[in-house]
Design a protein around this motif. Structure first.
Motif, PDB file in Angstrom:
ATOM      1  N   SER A 279      66.149 -44.919  17.251  1.00  0.00           N
ATOM      2  CA  SER A 279      64.752 -44.801  18.525  1.00  0.00           C
ATOM      3  C   SER A 279      66.073 -44.543  19.718  1.00  0.00           C
ATOM      4  O   SER A 279      64.839 -44.040  20.299  1.00  0.00           O
ATOM      5  CB  SER A 279      63.933 -45.962  18.272  1.00  0.00           C
ATOM      6  OG  SER A 279      64.279 -46.939  18.607  1.00  0.00           O
TER       7      SER A 279
ATOM      8  N   ASP B  24      56.577 -39.393  18.368  1.00  0.00           N
ATOM      9  CA  ASP B  24      57.670 -40.294  18.637  1.00  0.00           C
ATOM     10  C   ASP B  24      58.955 -39.898  17.217  1.00  0.00           C
ATOM     11  O   ASP B  24      58.424 -38.869  16.634  1.00  0.00           O
ATOM     12  CB  ASP B  24      57.507 -41.773  18.164  1.00  0.00           C
ATOM     13  CG  ASP B  24      56.491 -42.838  18.208  1.00  0.00           C
ATOM     14  OD1 ASP B  24      55.996 -42.339  19.932  1.00  0.00           O
ATOM     15  OD2 ASP B  24      56.072 -43.108  18.299  1.00  0.00           O
TER      16      ASP B  24
ATOM     17  N   GLN C  13      63.288 -40.308  16.621  1.00  0.00           N
ATOM     18  CA  GLN C  13      64.122 -41.151  16.127  1.00  0.00           C
ATOM     19  C   GLN C  13      65.070 -39.938  15.845  1.00  0.00           C
ATOM     20  O   GLN C  13      65.433 -38.832  14.648  1.00  0.00           O
ATOM     21  CB  GLN C  13      63.754 -41.860  14.795  1.00  0.00           C
ATOM     22  CG  GLN C  13      63.303 -41.765  14.342  1.00  0.00           C
ATOM     23  CD  GLN C  13      63.451 -43.125  12.898  1.00  0.00           C
ATOM     24  OE1 GLN C  13      63.151 -44.376  13.453  1.00  0.00           O
ATOM     25  NE2 GLN C  13      63.518 -43.439  11.684  1.00  0.00           N
TER      26      GLN C  13
ATOM     27  N   SER D 166      58.942 -39.457  13.435  1.00  0.00           N
ATOM     28  CA  SER D 166      58.983 -40.683  13.629  1.00  0.00           C
ATOM     29  C   SER D 166      57.897 -41.507  13.125  1.00  0.00           C
ATOM     30  O   SER D 166      57.439 -42.387  12.216  1.00  0.00           O
ATOM     31  CB  SER D 166      59.830 -42.088  13.349  1.00  0.00           C
ATOM     32  OG  SER D 166      59.979 -41.710  15.276  1.00  0.00           O
TER      33      SER D 166
END
Length: 443
Positions: A132, A325, A327, A374
């Protein structure tokens, strides 16, 4: 056989509580301070730390009482001394995890040294903040450094000075403020106030948490109430799993006479904190998105700090407007044309791949990080457009993302409200293009 014991670790994002014997860091005799650079990634300070001769990267966390190691899979070897087994309980949705305790380790940060440092090692491969953050991160270090030095952090120059307290010349720079700290259980707290809905200013006791990338966490009570405009969100990771809560905006945060208006705040789900029996009277915590707006001197020994606002002070708080999100998830090859038959370079920009192969002088294959979705916030623009968890991001608004760092990609996805964003992804070996408009969250 390893000796087993059981230890309870309350966790707030990267912030931990530990007990143990006093272990000291020191500078060479006569040296006033040691200066080092840090990387500021997602509001977290990443510093180089050497453990028993192995060079690693750590998050500098003002509250962690004993250094913690994790994500050691990319290390060929690391020496750990006097190892015993322990079991760890932490914040999040999962169960207790197994870990190791190691004593009498040599830890070095340039000229700063500790010859007998306890270290805890989390063995669960799922406890890994590197994907992340977009760079390898192997652990967390903090309280002992803040205890043994006056720590001067310049968020603009991305530098830290560790001063010998006996040689530090205490000055109050122009337009700075001295703030009293209370140190309880190896953690630092300050008194501040918040105004949530333009009504009443509420005094609050806040944990200082440089190991949190967030801005403000607040615990709901009779005075501190969740604003009507909010949304459910992923807030971070604890040792035992993910942490969720409500994301919102408050009218302002006030520290001394510094006022941060329209401040980003989160109300974590309190079920996450069921391992903490006593909050010590605190009402929440302050994280990196607040601290980066100041240059800060931490003086734990004298229970005080100096705040001086910097050029970040008036910048808007950053929200994940898109709802995506991201990553790192391994690597992939990308093919780029670099020249035609006449030798004219079409594209010779630097990429972030460590491996490059040039084919017949015209095509370059680069091994670059693979960036995947993610998580998707329900009801967000990206969710409504059809993006899904697991999609591999290829381009944003026509820009191939392998040329950008992870946080730069997040900026591309969330930069301009009321603007259309086009995202090219790979899903099941098919390239798909999605389009959505970024809308303000609280208007």
């Amino acid at each position: 056989m390893l000796h087993k014991s059981r230890i309870l670790f309350p966790v707030i994002l990267l912030c931990f509580i530990f007990s143990g014997i006093a272990q000291s860091y020191h500078l060479p005799k006569g040296k006033k301070f040691h200066k080092m650079k840090f990387q500021l990634i997602n509001n977290l300070m990443i510093i180089p730390v050497e453990v028993n001769g192995t060079e690693l990267s750590f998050v500098l966390d003002s509250g962690v009482g004993t250094p913690i190691l994790f994500n050691l899979a990319d290390q060929d070897s690391i020496q750990l001394n006097n190892v015993t087994e322990i079991t760890i309980n932490g914040l999040g949705e999962g169960d207790a995890i197994n870990a190791l305790k190691s004593t009498s380790n040599f830890v070095r940060l340039g000229d700063v040294k500790n010859v007998s440092q306890d270290i805890y090692v989390v063995m669960d491969a799922g406890i890994n903040f590197s994907p992340s953050l977009g760079i390898p991160v192997h652990g967390i270090i903090g309280y002992d450094l803040f205890r043994d030095f006056v720590v001067d952090i310049n968020y603009i120059n991305k530098s830290i000075k560790f001063y010998d307290p006996n040689m530090y010349s205490y000055k109050l720079p122009k337009n700075s403020r001295e703030i009293n700290l209370s140190i309880i259980g190896k953690k630092a707290y300050l008194d501040a106030s918040v105004m949530i809905n333009k009504t009443q200013e509420i005094p609050v006791k806040m944990l200082m948490d440089t190991g949190s990338s967030d801005a403000i966490w607040l615990f709901e009570d009779e005075q501190i109430r969740l604003p009507e405009k909010h949304y459910d969100d992923f807030l971070g990771k604890g040792l035992a799993g993910d942490i969720y809560g409500k994301r919102t905006k408050i009218h302002h945060l006030k520290i001394a006479d510094f006022v941060l208006s329209n401040a980003k705040a989160a109300f974590p789900d309190m079920e996450t904190f069921n391992t903490i029996k006593d909050f010590g009277g605190r009402n929440g915590s302050l994280g990196g998105e607040v601290f980066k707006r100041f240059n800060i001197v931490f003086d734990y020994q004298n229970r005080r700090m100096i705040l001086k606002k910097n050029s970040n002070f008036d910048k808007l708080f950053q929200y994940n407007i898109s709802g995506i999100d991201l990553q790192h998830a391994g690597v992939r090859y990308v093919s780029e044309r670099i020249a035609n038959s006449n030798g004219v370079v079409y594209n010779n920009e630097k990429t972030y791949g460590d491996v490059q192969i040039v084919l017949q002088g015209a095509t370059r294959l680069s091994l670059v990080p693979e960036i995947v979705v993610s998580g998707i916030r329900a009801g967000s623009p990206a969710h409504s457009a059809g993006l899904q968890e697991g999609d591999v991001i290829l381009a944003v608004n026509g820009k191939r993302i392998h040329r950008y760092k992870l946080q730069e990609i997040m900026h591309l996805l969330n930069n301009n409200k009321d603007k259309r964003v086009k995202v090219l992804v790979e899903r099941y070996n098919n390239d798909l293009l999605f389009s959505f408009v970024l809308k303000p969250l609280f208007e």
